[in-house]
Design an enzyme around this catalytic site. Structure first.
Site, PDB file in Angstrom:
ATOM      1  N   GLU C  46      60.417  18.627  77.597  1.00  0.00           N
ATOM      2  CA  GLU C  46      60.501  19.369  76.334  1.00  0.00           C
ATOM      3  C   GLU C  46      59.199  19.253  75.550  1.00  0.00           C
ATOM      4  O   GLU C  46      58.668  20.243  75.046  1.00  0.00           O
ATOM      5  CB  GLU C  46      61.671  18.853  75.479  1.00  0.00           C
ATOM      6  CG  GLU C  46      63.056  19.161  76.056  1.00  0.00           C
ATOM      7  CD  GLU C  46      63.385  20.657  76.080  1.00  0.00           C
ATOM      8  OE1 GLU C  46      62.826  21.413  75.272  1.00  0.00           O
ATOM      9  OE2 GLU C  46      64.201  21.066  76.920  1.00  0.00           O
ATOM     10  N   ASN C  50      56.456  22.231  74.922  1.00  0.00           N
ATOM     11  CA  ASN C  50      56.075  22.569  73.546  1.00  0.00           C
ATOM     12  C   ASN C  50      54.556  22.582  73.377  1.00  0.00           C
ATOM     13  O   ASN C  50      54.002  23.489  72.743  1.00  0.00           O
ATOM     14  CB  ASN C  50      56.686  21.574  72.556  1.00  0.00           C
ATOM     15  CG  ASN C  50      58.142  21.890  72.260  1.00  0.00           C
ATOM     16  OD1 ASN C  50      58.674  22.909  72.693  1.00  0.00           O
ATOM     17  ND2 ASN C  50      58.796  21.007  71.507  1.00  0.00           N
ATOM     18  N   ARG C 105      63.192  31.073  73.729  1.00  0.00           N
ATOM     19  CA  ARG C 105      63.246  29.626  73.532  1.00  0.00           C
ATOM     20  C   ARG C 105      64.574  29.307  72.854  1.00  0.00           C
ATOM     21  O   ARG C 105      65.077  30.086  72.049  1.00  0.00           O
ATOM     22  CB  ARG C 105      62.098  29.150  72.626  1.00  0.00           C
ATOM     23  CG  ARG C 105      60.695  29.582  73.044  1.00  0.00           C
ATOM     24  CD  ARG C 105      60.299  29.052  74.382  1.00  0.00           C
ATOM     25  NE  ARG C 105      60.534  27.622  74.454  1.00  0.00           N
ATOM     26  CZ  ARG C 105      60.626  26.941  75.571  1.00  0.00           C
ATOM     27  NH1 ARG C 105      60.530  27.550  76.712  1.00  0.00           N
ATOM     28  NH2 ARG C 105      60.825  25.645  75.543  1.00  0.00           N
TER      29      ARG C 105
HETATM   30  N1  LIG Z   1      53.292  20.891  70.231  1.00  0.00           N
HETATM   31  C1  LIG Z   1      53.604  21.850  69.329  1.00  0.00           C
HETATM   32  N2  LIG Z   1      52.628  22.565  68.736  1.00  0.00           N
HETATM   33  C2  LIG Z   1      52.917  23.527  67.838  1.00  0.00           C
HETATM   34  N3  LIG Z   1      54.172  23.829  67.457  1.00  0.00           N
HETATM   35  C3  LIG Z   1      55.188  23.140  67.995  1.00  0.00           C
HETATM   36  C4  LIG Z   1      54.967  22.127  68.947  1.00  0.00           C
HETATM   37  N4  LIG Z   1      56.169  21.611  69.307  1.00  0.00           N
HETATM   38  C5  LIG Z   1      57.086  22.280  68.611  1.00  0.00           C
HETATM   39  N5  LIG Z   1      56.519  23.207  67.808  1.00  0.00           N
HETATM   40  C6  LIG Z   1      57.219  24.102  66.861  1.00  0.00           C
HETATM   41  O1  LIG Z   1      58.538  23.597  66.680  1.00  0.00           O
HETATM   42  C7  LIG Z   1      59.498  24.603  67.013  1.00  0.00           C
HETATM   43  C8  LIG Z   1      60.756  23.964  67.558  1.00  0.00           C
HETATM   44  O2  LIG Z   1      60.510  23.337  68.793  1.00  0.00           O
HETATM   45  P1  LIG Z   1      61.719  23.153  69.808  1.00  0.00           P
HETATM   46  O3  LIG Z   1      62.814  22.441  69.102  1.00  0.00           O
HETATM   47  O4  LIG Z   1      61.197  22.516  71.045  1.00  0.00           O
HETATM   48  O5  LIG Z   1      62.206  24.636  70.106  1.00  0.00           O
HETATM   49  P2  LIG Z   1      61.549  25.784  71.024  1.00  0.00           P
HETATM   50  O6  LIG Z   1      60.478  25.157  71.879  1.00  0.00           O
HETATM   51  O7  LIG Z   1      62.693  26.288  71.851  1.00  0.00           O
HETATM   52  O8  LIG Z   1      60.969  26.804  70.089  1.00  0.00           O
HETATM   53  C9  LIG Z   1      58.779  25.542  67.969  1.00  0.00           C
HETATM   54  O9  LIG Z   1      59.353  26.817  68.013  1.00  0.00           O
HETATM   55  C10 LIG Z   1      57.368  25.527  67.401  1.00  0.00           C
HETATM   56  O10 LIG Z   1      57.261  26.395  66.298  1.00  0.00           O
HETATM   57 MG   LIG Z   2      60.680  23.424  72.905  1.00  0.00          MG
END
Ligand SMILES: Nc1ncnc2c1ncn2[C@@H]1O[C@H](COP(=O)(O)OP(=O)(O)O)[C@@H](O)[C@H]1O
Ligand SMILES: [Mg+2]
Ligand SMILES: Nc1ncnc2c1ncn2[C@@H]1O[C@H](COP(=O)(O)OP(=O)(O)O)[C@@H](O)[C@H]1O
Ligand SMILES: [Mg+2]
Lengths: 146, 77, 146
Positions: C46, C50, C105
């Site tokens: 995960e 991300n 996502r």
């Molecule tokens: N490493 C990262 N860099 C930039 N934004 C991030 C990162 N990790 C998470 N995010 C932000 O947090 C949100 C939520 O992450 P997550 O719970 O993993 O859901 P998803 O990946 O399905 O969108 C993402 O949609 C993104 O906007």
């Molecule tokens: Mg994610």
């Protein structure tokens, strides 16, 4: 096809296995034969063990670096330490030569690397550490075609 | 991990090392069969397909065969 | 029992699997249960996904760092990128929140991390990147005793 990674780890014997697993995970997309994979794991073991036992005299808490990359079918692996270094690389490479006969070392580490890989380059500077560069072309795909 | 799990009734307490060791035996056997049939070592993908396992499982199980016996001995007790 | 490692790799999707294999190799000496290992591999996936998709907007050639350490039974994993960063971390952590609904996502990445690990700390600075620290106590050894 192209990729790269660097693993930095502590000079502990359990990390020999970590280095082996990491390098096999890294080379998986090249679809090597099991034989090629085992050969590569063996040479990584030899170089990492050398870094721990010779480079750092079996002291833990020191850094060892495993760098891997491939471009098309050529895999490049570089194992480096910042340990004692090697005075005379040519002598160290001689089959059966070991500076630690008391540890029942075989003196065959470099010989194994040279046999299993296409290319081995050792650079070392006493007091500053050792760098072992290993290259191998993965020919699995050709073989699969017949 | 799917294949590893298929071997054992997993109630959440089964050690990875045990599943991997069993998978390692299957890999060894399959590799020997392949060598006999085709006269060469199988590729990772070929073995993965034969055994219906992922490349992660293959890599982990391959290494587990080499790990210190003691871990497995305690597991099998 | 104590150990540490750092893996630096390219922001390519095939390296999600590399990160998973490396972390499992690293935690092997802790002799985890199937469930513990799957949980840890899942959260690493995960966080790495991300970093690739959100941090670097699916561009390859960028660095992702996976740092792992354990001391006794506590495993610490830190995944960092130098990508776009997160404006509002609290909002990002909300279940079902995603900034990329067009990629289908689930918005459940952070929720999964919080469920599978004992402790999750996200620090991020827009334009500079994101750091996700994950901690989990391996309780396997206790369970084996029954
Ligand atoms: N490493 C990262 N860099 C930039 N934004 C991030 C990162 N990790 C998470 N995010 C932000 O947090 C949100 C939520 O992450 P997550 O719970 O993993 O859901 P998803 O990946 O399905 O969108 C993402 O949609 C993104 O906007
Ligand atoms: Mg994610
Ligand atoms: N990383 C290293 N740092 C210092 N010395 C090294 C290193 N690697 C190898 N050597 C030297 O080269 C010799 C030969 O290495 P090798 O062929 O692997 O045999 P062995 O490890 O069995 O001694 C070692 O005995 C040691 O003196
Ligand atoms: Mg040696």
């Amino acid at each position: 096809m192209k990729n790269r990674m660097t693993l930095t780890f502590d000079s502990r014997s359990e990390n020999e296995s970590l280095a082996r697993v990491t390098v096999s995970g890294f080379m998986a997309p090249l679809d090597p034969t099991m034989e090629e994979m085992m050969d590569v794991k063996t040479v990584v073991s030899e170089a990492v063990t050398n870094a721990i036992i010779h480079g750092y005299d079996s002291e833990d808490g020191k850094d060892i670096e495993l760098h891997c990359a491939y471009e098309n079918d050529e895999l490049v692996i570089v194992i480096s330490d910042n340990g004692s270094g090697i005075e005379d690389v040519e002598m160290a490479k001689e089959p059966l030569y070991t500076s630690k006969p008391e540890l029942e070392r075989s003196g065959m580490g470099f010989t194994i690397m040279e046999n299993f890989m296409d290319h081995v380059l050792v650079t070392s500077s006493p007091g500053n550490g050792t760098r072992v560069e290993l290259r191998k072309k993965m020919v699995a795909k050709d073989r699969v075609c017949h | 991990i799917g294949e590893i799990q298929r071997f054992i009734r997993d109630d959440g307490t089964v050690k990875v090392s045990r599943g991997l060791k069993e998978l390692n035996h299957k890999i060894k056997k399959k590799r020997e069969e392949w060598m006999k049939e085709y006269g060469r070592s199988p590729t990772m993908k070929e073995l993965e397909e034969e055994l219906d396992i992922s490349s992660e499982e293959l890599v982990q199980a391959e290494e587990a065969g080499r790990m210190p016996k003691s871990i497995y001995e305690t597991v099998y007790e």
